[in-house]
Enzyme design. Structure first.
Site, short mmCIF file in Angstrom:
data_model
loop_
_atom_site.label_atom_id
_atom_site.label_comp_id
_atom_site.label_asym_id
_atom_site.label_seq_id
_atom_site.Cartn_x
_atom_site.Cartn_y
_atom_site.Cartn_z
N GLU A 101 14.16 -13.65 -1.05
CA GLU A 101 15.18 -13.96 -0.96
C GLU A 101 15.85 -15.84 -1.25
OE1 GLU A 101 16.88 -14.20 1.75
OE2 GLU A 101 16.88 -11.81 2.29
N GLU A 150 -3.34 1.61 -0.75
CA GLU A 150 -4.48 0.57 -0.70
C GLU A 150 -5.42 0.80 -0.49
OE1 GLU A 150 -5.03 0.68 3.83
OE2 GLU A 150 -2.70 0.19 3.76
#
Length: 311
Positions: free
Chosen positions: A94, A125
Site C-alpha cells: 500500500e 515457517e
C-alpha cells in the site's frame, strides 16, 4: 535438513504461550446466538487499541529508526509467516500508491513465498535458516531495517531472519509480537509488544493479534512517511495517480488545499505531469513548474517550506 525441535519440548513451549491460552470470556460461544458471538468478539476487539497505546513509546523508537534508514536510502523489510506475513505484505504493497514510494522501499517477506499470501504453506515457517536465506535473497544490507512480525514471538522463520539481520548483516531490527516483552527470546533493537490477551478462538491469532499487528504496521509506515514530507496537512500529496480514483483524489486534494475549481486543478496537474506537490506549490506560491520543482528539491520534498520559500 535442519533438525526440527523435539515434539515434547515444543508442546511444553506452546502451551505456556500467552497466545495459546483459553479465553474465559468466550468458552460459551459454541452455544451462543450469532449476535452474542459477535458481541463477544467485539468486546475482545476493544482491548486491542488499548494494548497498542501502551506501546506508543516503542513504536516511536521504531519510526525514528525507519526514518533514519529511509533518509540514507535504506529499505524496510517486514518478515512474517501466515497472517503476520500477509499483514507485512499488505502494508508494504500500500505504500507506493499512498505515498508515491518505490516498491522496493518497503517490502514484505512471507514464509513460503508469494504462494503463501493466498494459500497457507504449512511447515514453511519451521526452519530458522529459511528466514536468513530470504534476507540474503533480497540483498538486505546494513543500511536497511528488518522488522519481524510473529504473534507468538517464536516463529523460527521470523526469529532466524531477525537474528541473521542483527548478527550477520548488522542492520537495525524491530520485532512486533503480542506476547509480553520479557517472554521474547529474540533480542531486537526495538520490541513492540501489545499484549492483547487470549483469542476468542484459542490460538487463532488472525483475530486480536492480527488486528494489533495491523495497527502497529499502519503507525510505523504512516508516521515515517509523514516525517519524510509525504503528507501535507493530512492529505496524500505524493500519491501515484495509477487509477481513476487516485486521479480524482489528486484533483480534489489540489482543490481543497488551494481553493481553485475542478478545471483549474486539473489544468495545473496536467502541466506538472500529475504531481500533486508541484501543483500545490505552483498555485500557492504563484510560480511556474520549474520553480516549483526547484523549491521542492531544495526542501527535500516538503511542501510547506517550498510554498513559503523557506529553503
Amino acid at each position: 535438513m535442519p533438525r526440527m525441535p523435539d515434539s515434547s519440548s515444543l508442546f511444553d513451549e506452546l502451551q505456556d504461550l500467552a497466545t495459546e491460552q483459553q479465553n474465559p470470556h468466550s468458552t460459551h460461544i459454541d452455544t451462543a446466538s450469532v449476535e452474542e458471538i459477535l458481541r463477544v468478539i467485539n468486546t475482545e476487539d476493544h482491548k486491542v487499541p488499548i494494548a497498542v497505546r501502551r506501546e506508543l513509546p516503542h513504536i516511536a523508537e521504531a519510526v525514528e529508526i525507519v526514518v533514519e534508514a529511509f533518509e540514507a536510502d535504506g529499505r524496510l523489510f517486514y518478515v512474517g509467516a501466515g497472517t503476520s506475513g500477509r499483514l507485512g505484505v499488505v502494508d508494504a504493497s500500500e505504500c507506493p500508491p499512498t505515498f508515491g514510494t518505490d516498491p522496493e522501499r518497503v517490502q514484505g517477506i512471507i514464509a513460503g513465498g508469494r504462494e503463501a499470501v493466498f494459500r497457507s504453506q504449512e511447515g514453511a515457517e519451521d526452519v530458522p535458516e529459511r528466514g536468513a536465506q530470504a534476507l540474503k535473497g533480497q540483498g538486505v544490507t546494513e543500511n536497511d531495517v528488518v522488522c519481524g512480525i510473529a504473534s507468538s514471538g517464536r516463529t523460527p522463520f521470523v526469529v532466524g531472519a531477525v537474528e541473521h539481520a542483527r548478527d550477520a548483516i548488522g542492520c537495525p531490527t524491530l520485532f512486533v509480537t503480542t506476547i509480553p516483552r520479557e517472554e521474547l527470546d529474540v533480542d531486537p533493537d526495538v520490541a513492540i509488544c501489545p499484549v492483547v490477551g487470549p483469542e476468542v478462538i484459542m490460538g487463532s491469532t488472525r483475530m486480536k493479534s492480527g488486528t494489533a499487528q495491523k495497527l502497529v504496521l499502519n503507525m510505523i509506515t504512516t508516521a515515517a512517511m509523514v516525517r519524510l514530507g509525504k503528507v501535507y496537512e493530512n492529505m496524500m500529496v505524493d500519491l501515484r495517480r495509477t487509477s481513476e480514483k487516485l486521479v480524482e483524489r489528486g484533483i480534489r486534494t489540489v482543490m481543497m488545499v488551494t481553493g481553485v475549481d475542478y478545471d483549474a486543478a486539473d489544468a495545473v496537474l496536467t502541466r506538472c505531469d500529475g504531481h500533486v506537490k508541484t501543483a500545490l506549490v505552483m498555485i500557492l506560491a504563484d510560480v511556474e513548474v520549474d520553480e516549483a520543482r526547484r523549491r521542492l528539491d531544495a526542501t527535500d520534498g516538503f511542501v510547506r517550506p517550498a510554498i513559503e520559500g523557506d529553503e
